[in-house]
Design a protein around this motif. Structure first.
Motif, PDB file in Angstrom:
ATOM      1  N   THR A 294       0.844  -1.198   0.000  1.00 38.53           N
ATOM      2  CA  THR A 294       0.000   0.000   0.000  1.00 38.53           C
ATOM      3  C   THR A 294       0.878   1.246   0.000  1.00 38.53           C
ATOM      4  N   GLY A 295       0.514   2.189  -0.882  1.00 36.39           N
ATOM      5  CA  GLY A 295       1.274   3.424  -0.986  1.00 36.39           C
ATOM      6  C   GLY A 295       2.285   3.441  -2.106  1.00 36.39           C
ATOM      7  N   CYS A 296       2.548   2.278  -2.730  1.00 42.25           N
ATOM      8  CA  CYS A 296       3.528   2.274  -3.823  1.00 42.25           C
ATOM      9  C   CYS A 296       2.865   2.734  -5.129  1.00 42.25           C
ATOM     10  N   THR A 297       3.663   3.283  -6.023  1.00 41.88           N
ATOM     11  CA  THR A 297       3.197   3.802  -7.307  1.00 41.88           C
ATOM     12  C   THR A 297       3.368   2.724  -8.372  1.00 41.88           C
ATOM     13  N   VAL A 298       2.321   2.491  -9.157  1.00 40.68           N
ATOM     14  CA  VAL A 298       2.366   1.422 -10.157  1.00 40.68           C
ATOM     15  C   VAL A 298       1.908   1.942 -11.517  1.00 40.68           C
ATOM     16  N   LYS A 299       2.334   1.241 -12.554  1.00 41.31           N
ATOM     17  CA  LYS A 299       1.856   1.504 -13.915  1.00 41.31           C
ATOM     18  C   LYS A 299       0.986   0.340 -14.345  1.00 41.31           C
ATOM     19  N   LEU A 300      -0.208   0.652 -14.842  1.00 39.61           N
ATOM     20  CA  LEU A 300      -1.151  -0.373 -15.272  1.00 39.61           C
ATOM     21  C   LEU A 300      -0.996  -0.658 -16.763  1.00 39.61           C
ATOM     22  N   ASN A 301      -1.549  -1.786 -17.208  1.00 38.17           N
ATOM     23  CA  ASN A 301      -1.495  -2.117 -18.634  1.00 38.17           C
ATOM     24  C   ASN A 301      -2.313  -1.152 -19.478  1.00 38.17           C
ATOM     25  N   THR A 302      -3.154  -0.335 -18.831  1.00 38.67           N
ATOM     26  CA  THR A 302      -3.924   0.695 -19.534  1.00 38.67           C
ATOM     27  C   THR A 302      -3.071   1.923 -19.850  1.00 38.67           C
ATOM     28  N   GLY A 303      -1.847   1.954 -19.305  1.00 34.14           N
ATOM     29  CA  GLY A 303      -0.980   3.121 -19.467  1.00 34.14           C
ATOM     30  C   GLY A 303      -1.122   4.121 -18.333  1.00 34.14           C
TER      31      GLY A 303
END
Length: 354
Positions: A294-303
């Motif tokens: 929780t709190g981490c920044t992620v990139k999704l497959n949607t961009g």
């Protein structure tokens, strides 16, 4: 609150969690507004990730299963014990038991435990933070496995002091993050026997804790050390600490290898089932650890770019994401919307951004 790379910090960012030194002193307190000298100091200390509070993520609560005070007491207890060993002096096992009792109480008080907090480690507190992190991980796992109070305390003490045998080893060896030479490997591996001898001599501590220090690097398939024990010949408490130590070393680095991201570490732990650790132990461990904290920044497959705001404890690989921006920069927050990845079957996390 969210995680931010120290390299991405800006003047005016607010500290979301307090950072402590190896001696338990406050290095930078929660609520402090960062200045250029503070940011420079964080880099000097070797801290790579911190938590900050901002308007967009202030409602994200990342709770620790152990209070800050009790975590700090455990750090100080390990520091004092290891310093005494380094100087050839005795240390108080009763003080260790006192600190551990508070940790165990905190964990027993929790109903459902899911670990999602990332350590903010510096060069100075790396060994101490590792000891406490393994202690917490192992105690949570021990509770989930239904250990009685006596065994849970022996487990927690053994976990906190599992690496006490490294205290007299060269610091450059302990901090080395590239493959060790055969000579360095042989020297490093002596810490298990040395730790056993140190703890065995402490009459106020359970002998089980000493065996944890001795056996925490043994593996089911006989590939471990110091005695290449196989299967059930490895004590159950040592296996619990072994998997906690294995995971923490993966995500925070250890002698001989660099650190990796939590979801990568979870995959490796999953792959160790039935070979390095018992399958039921691996399954139970992964039920209590967030692959995407929780709190981490992620990139999704949607961009899209987002922050992990909550967890689905039944499916730890599919958390809840709050979308913040449409690119990699996180410079322009947009109206937030959330994806529950359990419900959004075609949306998945491509990467963690650090």
């Amino acid at each position: 609150m969210r995680q931010v790379s120290v390299n991405s910090l800006k003047v005016g960012d607010m500290m979301g969690r307090t950072i402590y030194s190896g001696q338990g002193r406050v290095l930078l307190e929660r609520g402090v507004l960062l200045t250029l000298p503070y940011i420079a100091r964080l880099r000097e200390l070797g801290i790579s990730i911190i938590y900050i509070d901002d308007e967009e993520t202030r409602d994200i609560i990342i709770e620790d299963v152990v209070s800050e005070e009790h975590r700090r007491e455990a750090i100080m207890s390990f520091e004092q014990s290891s310093e005494a060993v380094r100087l050839g002096k005795d240390f108080s096992g009763f003080e260790v038991k006192k600190a551990i009792n508070n940790v165990v109480e905190d964990i027993l008080y929790q109903k459902e435990i899911f670990l999602s907090l990332v350590d903010m480690r510096s060069f100075d507190n790396q060994m101490f933070s590792h000891a406490v992190s393994v202690c917490v991980l192992a105690t949570v796992l021990g509770k989930a496995l239904g250990l009685n109070r006596e065994n849970l305390e022996a487990l927690a003490i053994g976990a906190l002091l599992h690496d006490i045998g490294t205290v007299k080893q060269p610091k450059q060896l302990i901090h080395k993050r590239v493959p060790l030479t055969s000579q360095e490997t042989s020297l490093y591996q002596t810490h298990t026997v040395n730790g056993f001898e140190i703890l065995k001599a402490k009459r106020e501590l359970s002998l089980l804790s000493a065996h944890v220090a001795l056996q925490h690097h043994e593996r089911m398939n006989g590939s471990g050390y110091p005695r290449q024990l196989i299967g059930e010949r490895i004590h159950h408490l040592a296996q619990i600490v072994g998997i906690a130590d294995f995971y923490d070393n993966l995500v925070n680095g250890a002698p001989g290898h660099q650190k990796m991201l939590p979801h990568e570490a979870c995959e490796i732990v999953m792959g160790s089932a039935g070979t390095l650790f018992p399958q039921d132990l691996v399954v139970m461990f992964l039920k209590h650890v967030a692959a995407y904290p929780t709190g981490c920044t992620v990139k999704l497959n949607t961009g899209e770019i987002g922050i992990v705001v909550d967890q689905n404890k039944s499916l730890p690989m599919r958390p809840i994401i709050r979308v913040l921006a449409g690119d990699d920069t996180l410079t322009a927050f947009v109206k937030a919307r959330e994806y529950n990845l359990v419900e959004n079957h075609t949306t998945f996390i491509e990467s963690i951004l650090v």
